[in-house]
Design an enzyme around this catalytic site. Structure first.
Site, PDB file in Angstrom:
ATOM      1  N   CYS A   2      51.898  67.282  90.984  1.00 26.99           N
ATOM      2  CA  CYS A   2      50.727  66.640  91.543  1.00 26.99           C
ATOM      3  C   CYS A   2      49.579  67.643  91.447  1.00 26.99           C
ATOM      4  O   CYS A   2      49.786  68.788  91.069  1.00 26.99           O
ATOM      5  CB  CYS A   2      50.996  66.284  92.984  1.00 26.99           C
ATOM      6  SG  CYS A   2      52.549  65.383  93.159  1.00 26.99           S
ATOM      7  N   ARG A  27      47.513  65.791  86.033  1.00 25.06           N
ATOM      8  CA  ARG A  27      48.757  66.231  86.668  1.00 25.06           C
ATOM      9  C   ARG A  27      49.524  65.081  87.320  1.00 25.06           C
ATOM     10  O   ARG A  27      50.644  65.261  87.790  1.00 25.06           O
ATOM     11  CB  ARG A  27      48.455  67.286  87.729  1.00 25.06           C
ATOM     12  CG  ARG A  27      47.766  68.509  87.193  1.00 25.06           C
ATOM     13  CD  ARG A  27      47.478  69.484  88.298  1.00 25.06           C
ATOM     14  NE  ARG A  27      48.689  70.030  88.852  1.00 25.06           N
ATOM     15  CZ  ARG A  27      49.331  71.081  88.387  1.00 25.06           C
ATOM     16  NH1 ARG A  27      48.860  71.717  87.352  1.00 25.06           N
ATOM     17  NH2 ARG A  27      50.438  71.520  88.948  1.00 25.06           N
ATOM     18  N   TRP A  74      52.000  62.376  91.407  1.00 27.71           N
ATOM     19  CA  TRP A  74      52.960  61.897  90.405  1.00 27.71           C
ATOM     20  C   TRP A  74      54.261  61.753  91.177  1.00 27.71           C
ATOM     21  O   TRP A  74      54.853  62.745  91.607  1.00 27.71           O
ATOM     22  CB  TRP A  74      53.095  62.908  89.277  1.00 27.71           C
ATOM     23  CG  TRP A  74      53.981  62.460  88.161  1.00 27.71           C
ATOM     24  CD1 TRP A  74      53.659  61.602  87.158  1.00 27.71           C
ATOM     25  CD2 TRP A  74      55.338  62.851  87.924  1.00 27.71           C
ATOM     26  NE1 TRP A  74      54.724  61.426  86.321  1.00 27.71           N
ATOM     27  CE2 TRP A  74      55.769  62.177  86.764  1.00 27.71           C
ATOM     28  CE3 TRP A  74      56.240  63.689  88.579  1.00 27.71           C
ATOM     29  CZ2 TRP A  74      57.060  62.329  86.241  1.00 27.71           C
ATOM     30  CZ3 TRP A  74      57.518  63.840  88.062  1.00 27.71           C
ATOM     31  CH2 TRP A  74      57.913  63.156  86.906  1.00 27.71           C
ATOM     32  N   ASN A  99      52.365  70.097  96.273  1.00 23.61           N
ATOM     33  CA  ASN A  99      52.764  69.848  94.891  1.00 23.61           C
ATOM     34  C   ASN A  99      54.090  70.556  94.701  1.00 23.61           C
ATOM     35  O   ASN A  99      54.200  71.741  94.993  1.00 23.61           O
ATOM     36  CB  ASN A  99      51.694  70.447  93.959  1.00 23.61           C
ATOM     37  CG  ASN A  99      52.191  70.578  92.535  1.00 23.61           C
ATOM     38  OD1 ASN A  99      52.930  69.727  92.053  1.00 23.61           O
ATOM     39  ND2 ASN A  99      51.794  71.645  91.866  1.00 23.61           N
ATOM     40  N   GLY A 100      55.116  69.837  94.265  1.00 22.37           N
ATOM     41  CA  GLY A 100      56.415  70.470  94.072  1.00 22.37           C
ATOM     42  C   GLY A 100      57.502  69.649  94.737  1.00 22.37           C
ATOM     43  O   GLY A 100      57.321  68.466  95.011  1.00 22.37           O
ATOM     44  N   GLU A 481      57.815  64.919  66.312  1.00 22.19           N
ATOM     45  CA  GLU A 481      56.546  64.984  67.044  1.00 22.19           C
ATOM     46  C   GLU A 481      55.734  63.697  66.826  1.00 22.19           C
ATOM     47  O   GLU A 481      55.130  63.164  67.762  1.00 22.19           O
ATOM     48  CB  GLU A 481      55.765  66.234  66.602  1.00 22.19           C
ATOM     49  CG  GLU A 481      54.389  66.406  67.210  1.00 22.19           C
ATOM     50  CD  GLU A 481      54.360  66.449  68.729  1.00 22.19           C
ATOM     51  OE1 GLU A 481      55.408  66.570  69.368  1.00 22.19           O
ATOM     52  OE2 GLU A 481      53.245  66.308  69.274  1.00 22.19           O
ATOM     53  N   LYS A 485      54.587  61.186  69.821  1.00 24.48           N
ATOM     54  CA  LYS A 485      53.192  60.778  70.058  1.00 24.48           C
ATOM     55  C   LYS A 485      53.104  59.260  70.172  1.00 24.48           C
ATOM     56  O   LYS A 485      52.458  58.735  71.055  1.00 24.48           O
ATOM     57  CB  LYS A 485      52.260  61.221  68.917  1.00 24.48           C
ATOM     58  CG  LYS A 485      51.898  62.666  68.792  1.00 24.48           C
ATOM     59  CD  LYS A 485      50.978  63.198  69.849  1.00 24.48           C
ATOM     60  CE  LYS A 485      51.706  63.586  71.091  1.00 24.48           C
ATOM     61  NZ  LYS A 485      52.300  64.875  71.217  1.00 24.48           N
ATOM     62  N   GLU A 488      54.735  57.949  73.410  1.00 24.11           N
ATOM     63  CA  GLU A 488      53.989  58.369  74.604  1.00 24.11           C
ATOM     64  C   GLU A 488      52.789  57.470  74.869  1.00 24.11           C
ATOM     65  O   GLU A 488      52.557  57.063  76.000  1.00 24.11           O
ATOM     66  CB  GLU A 488      53.449  59.796  74.415  1.00 24.11           C
ATOM     67  CG  GLU A 488      54.401  60.899  74.750  1.00 24.11           C
ATOM     68  CD  GLU A 488      53.773  62.276  74.525  1.00 24.11           C
ATOM     69  OE1 GLU A 488      53.962  63.140  75.374  1.00 24.11           O
ATOM     70  OE2 GLU A 488      53.100  62.497  73.485  1.00 24.11           O
ATOM     71  N   HIS A 504      73.698  57.341  58.114  1.00 23.99           N
ATOM     72  CA  HIS A 504      74.784  57.520  59.080  1.00 23.99           C
ATOM     73  C   HIS A 504      74.522  56.740  60.363  1.00 23.99           C
ATOM     74  O   HIS A 504      75.005  57.127  61.428  1.00 23.99           O
ATOM     75  CB  HIS A 504      74.976  59.011  59.378  1.00 23.99           C
ATOM     76  CG  HIS A 504      75.370  59.800  58.167  1.00 23.99           C
ATOM     77  ND1 HIS A 504      76.568  59.608  57.515  1.00 23.99           N
ATOM     78  CD2 HIS A 504      74.697  60.736  57.441  1.00 23.99           C
ATOM     79  CE1 HIS A 504      76.636  60.411  56.461  1.00 23.99           C
ATOM     80  NE2 HIS A 504      75.498  61.092  56.387  1.00 23.99           N
ATOM     81  N   LYS A 602      50.632  65.585  82.472  1.00 21.07           N
ATOM     82  CA  LYS A 602      50.345  66.650  81.504  1.00 21.07           C
ATOM     83  C   LYS A 602      51.163  67.903  81.793  1.00 21.07           C
ATOM     84  O   LYS A 602      51.688  68.530  80.889  1.00 21.07           O
ATOM     85  CB  LYS A 602      48.851  66.979  81.599  1.00 21.07           C
ATOM     86  CG  LYS A 602      48.383  68.022  80.617  1.00 21.07           C
ATOM     87  CD  LYS A 602      48.237  67.425  79.260  1.00 21.07           C
ATOM     88  CE  LYS A 602      47.943  68.448  78.199  1.00 21.07           C
ATOM     89  NZ  LYS A 602      48.404  67.965  76.885  1.00 21.07           N
TER      90      LYS A 602
HETATM   91  C1  G6P Z   1      54.758  67.248  79.332  1.00 23.30           C
HETATM   92  C2  G6P Z   1      53.551  66.906  78.498  1.00 23.30           C
HETATM   93  C3  G6P Z   1      53.829  67.221  77.039  1.00 23.30           C
HETATM   94  C4  G6P Z   1      54.258  68.667  76.872  1.00 23.30           C
HETATM   95  C5  G6P Z   1      55.445  69.014  77.780  1.00 23.30           C
HETATM   96  C6  G6P Z   1      55.698  70.515  77.813  1.00 23.30           C
HETATM   97  O1  G6P Z   1      55.802  66.391  79.024  1.00 23.30           O
HETATM   98  O2  G6P Z   1      53.208  65.546  78.652  1.00 23.30           O
HETATM   99  O3  G6P Z   1      52.657  66.999  76.286  1.00 23.30           O
HETATM  100  O4  G6P Z   1      54.605  68.906  75.555  1.00 23.30           O
HETATM  101  O5  G6P Z   1      55.162  68.610  79.120  1.00 23.30           O
HETATM  102  O6  G6P Z   1      54.590  71.142  78.402  1.00 23.30           O
HETATM  103  P1  G6P Z   1      54.102  72.607  78.123  1.00 23.30           P
HETATM  104  O7  G6P Z   1      52.874  72.757  78.967  1.00 23.30           O
HETATM  105  O8  G6P Z   1      55.218  73.517  78.603  1.00 23.30           O
HETATM  106  O9  G6P Z   1      53.852  72.758  76.686  1.00 23.30           O
END
Ligand code: G6P
Length: 607
Positions: A2, A27, A74, A99-100, A481, A485, A488, A504, A602
């Site tokens: 959060c 966050r 969150w 937060n935590g 990746e 994307k 997400e 396979h 994020k």
């Molecule tokens: C979250 C974000 C991703 C990121 C991942 C790792 O899932 O949405 O975009 O790749 O965390 O985060 P970091 O800050 O350790 O790269």
């Protein structure tokens, strides 16, 4: 993960608290709230949904005050609902934001209930409020109450508490989640991230693990985990509030995609010169570690993990064994650490809970040392690692990582070159690789000019439910990746496979409506990938290709975007760009929330 903000000031701080939350929305954005001390009372406003909802509520039901705390959530414990939104209070005694995760919340809750405290929410945070109230009632000050609670709370947290009994004081604690103090004229502020406070100040103090800080308008007193009074240095942040606005772009993600030529150049700045890697730029400790490195373990999460997977191909190509693992697995298993192994964490935020825990586990194991590739200089990972190779991507706000990823790859490429020197690479070979990096910003620029063509391609995805991404070699993690994307931000189910694995299993999924996305660089694996794509076409699969201009495609039907003059060593970086744009335009077509996709955040500072 959060976001929290707070202030003790001489002026009304409500608008700044709400703006701080807006800036921390990356966050978490399930619900938001603010609480203010006003004439011996606690007044709060809380709303489900984004910070804009809270701002609307405050417009309808105004709030003013000089001491306050605020939170954007969150959800972990309890669904997103007003009753679970922070701040949480205990009657008129105290109000907290947190937060935590408090791991022993259930037993604390039982003990507080037995003492007559009633709970309004399902959150673990509410136990902190009642715990503090119990201490306040026993005659302790707010400072002493927070210090006493610190001994009772098990878990990772950053928190801030205010009380009408001491209206000009805020007490904050940091144990596992980031917390920063902002210093301004006749006021002090706190937040989970400097970003929240940049419109007000660029002067910060970063709390360390276990610290408690007591703030008034004019004073700051900090106590370490042993309760010794300590002084933490003030730092000046180079980032200004203006740099972090969206500008003329519709979304942060798009802005960040377009920033890539500049931030890649920035990440190379001072590290390469006239065809040579300037290894000194990594610092003395790095050079010493590289001299001894025989093996590498790379640990990361999400997009950063994919960057690590690309680096594995690069490192093993120069003869250095490399193991790459997601932090959430690594931290809970027995890991064999061969002699001479360097631990590398990769992280945009430097605060990801699993990656941080993995680093701490790594520090207890027999590694040569710990290096982090990270984007946030003040982050926990940077502070706790022996060496930090900074990516200089600037603040990344879009939840889907773009510029952080490509700059991580650049940093990992530089590290690969440093190690290749020790593996016998000669000066001409080094020059060739460094020149390829030097050419990278311009190549990325050229790909960005193809945005309209990628947008046209994206139109075909709007009604899709599934997609497959294929790749071989370094293009396998790039496919991973690309799939990440797409899922997400567009919520299309997307999977990546090593192209050779297609037969396979996943080939069973291919029919006339299955889109298959693939990068086709001009590399030694080209023929192999083309055979796999033939297999897709034989089942009617719809192909979306990103190929080198030199590549002849012997397939009957496909959509293709041509890329020109891409260098082999940096090709994975360049081919990431059209995949980012594809996902972006698909999300636009679908009308999803590009910058803040549902259920994600994020910076994942919880397990
Ligand atoms: C979250 C974000 C991703 C990121 C991942 C790792 O899932 O949405 O975009 O790749 O965390 O985060 P970091 O800050 O350790 O790269």
């Amino acid at each position: 993960m959060c976001g929290i903000v707070g202030a003790v000031s001489h002026r009304d701080v409500v608008a700044d608290l709400v703006e701080g939350l807006r800036r921390l929305e990356y966050r978490g954005y399930d619900s938001a709230g603010v609480a203010i001390l006003n004439d011996g009372n606690i007044q709060n406003r809380r709303a489900v949904g984004k910070v804009a909802k809270l701002a609307d509520l405050i417009k309808e039901q105004p709030l003013t005050g000089t001491t306050g705390v605020a939170h954007t959530r969150w959800a972990t414990h309890g669904v997103p609902a007003e009753r679970n939104a922070h701040p949480h209070r205990s009657g008129e005694d105290v109000v907290v934001v947190h937060n935590g995760i408090i791991e022993n919340h259930a037993e604390l809750r039982d003990s507080l209930k037995a003492d007559g405290y009633t709970f309004q929410s399902e959150t673990d945070t509410e136990v902190i409020a009642h715990l503090l109230a119990r201490h306040l009632k026993s005659g302790l000050s707010l400072e002493a109450s927070v210090k006493a609670a610190r001994e009772e709370l098990v878990g990772a947290y950053g928190m801030a508490a205010i009380s009408p009994h001491e209206p000009d004081v805020m007490v904050v604690a940091r144990a596992g989640s980031p917390l920063v103090i902002g210093i301004a004229d006749d006021e002090h502020l706190i937040a989970s991230d400097v970003f929240a406070l940049l419109p007000i100040t660029q002067r910060f103090i970063f709390l360390e693990e276990g610290d408690v800080a007591v703030l008034s308008r004019k004073t700051i007193a900090i106590f370490d985990s042993e309760n010794n009074a300590v002084v933490r240095d003030e730092k000046f942040s180079e980032v200004s509030a203006e740099n972090t606005e969206k500008g003329h772009y519709e979304h942060y993600m798009l802005k960040e995609i377009y920033e890539q030529p500049a931030v890649i150049a920035e990440t190379l700045e001072g590290r390469i010169y006239k065809g040579r890697l300037l290894e000194e730029s990594f610092g003395h400790t790095a050079t010493e570690l590289f001299d001894k490195t025989k093996n590498i373990h790379i640990i990361a999460c999400g997009t950063s993990y994919h960057a690590g997977l690309v680096a594995k191909y690069w490192l093993e190509e120069i003869g250095i064994p490399c193991h790459v693992e997601v932090a959430s697995e690594y931290r809970y298993r027995q890991v064999v650490v061969p002699e001479g192994t360097l631990f590398i964490s990769v992280s945009q935020s430097g605060e990801t809970a699993d990656t941080l825990a993995a680093l701490r586990a790594g520090k207890g194991a027999k590694y040569l040392g710990c290096l982090t590739v990270c984007n946030v200089p003040e982050s926990s990972l940077v502070r706790e690692s022996d060496v930090a190779v900074m990516t200089r991507a600037g603040k990344e706000i879009g939840v889907a990582s773009t510029k952080a990823f490509t700059t991580q790859l650049v940093a990992l490429r530089l590290i690969t070159i440093a190690l290749a020197r020790r593996q016998g690479m000669n000066q001409d070979q080094e020059k060739a690789l460094v020149e390829e990096l030097h050419a990278l910003p311009r190549q990325v620029e050229v790909v960005l000019e193809l945005a309209d063509e990628i947008k046209a391609m994206a139109a075909s995805f709007a009604d899709k439910q599934n997609a497959l991404f294929l790749g071989r070699g370094t293009f396998y993690p790039i496919a991973m990746e690309g799939a990440l994307k797409l899922k997400e931000i567009s919520y299309i189910h997307a999977e990546a496979y090593a192209a050779g694995e297609l037969k396979h299993g996943p080939l069973a999924l291919v029919d006339e409506i299955m889109p298959v996305v693939c990068a086709l660089p001009d590399d030694p694996l080209l023929e192999k990938v083309l055979s796999n794509l033939q297999e897709v076409r034989a089942r009617g699969g719809e192909l979306f290709l990103f190929s080198d201009k030199k590549v002849k495609i012997p397939l009957d039907k496909y959509q293709d975007l041509k890329l020109d003059d891409i260098c082999p060593s940096t090709a994975p970086i360049v081919y990431s760009i059209p995949l980012q744009l594809l996902s972006y335009f698909v999300a636009l077509e679908k009308g999803t929330d590009v910058d803040q996709p549902r259920n994600l955040a994020k910076s994942v500072t919880v397990e």
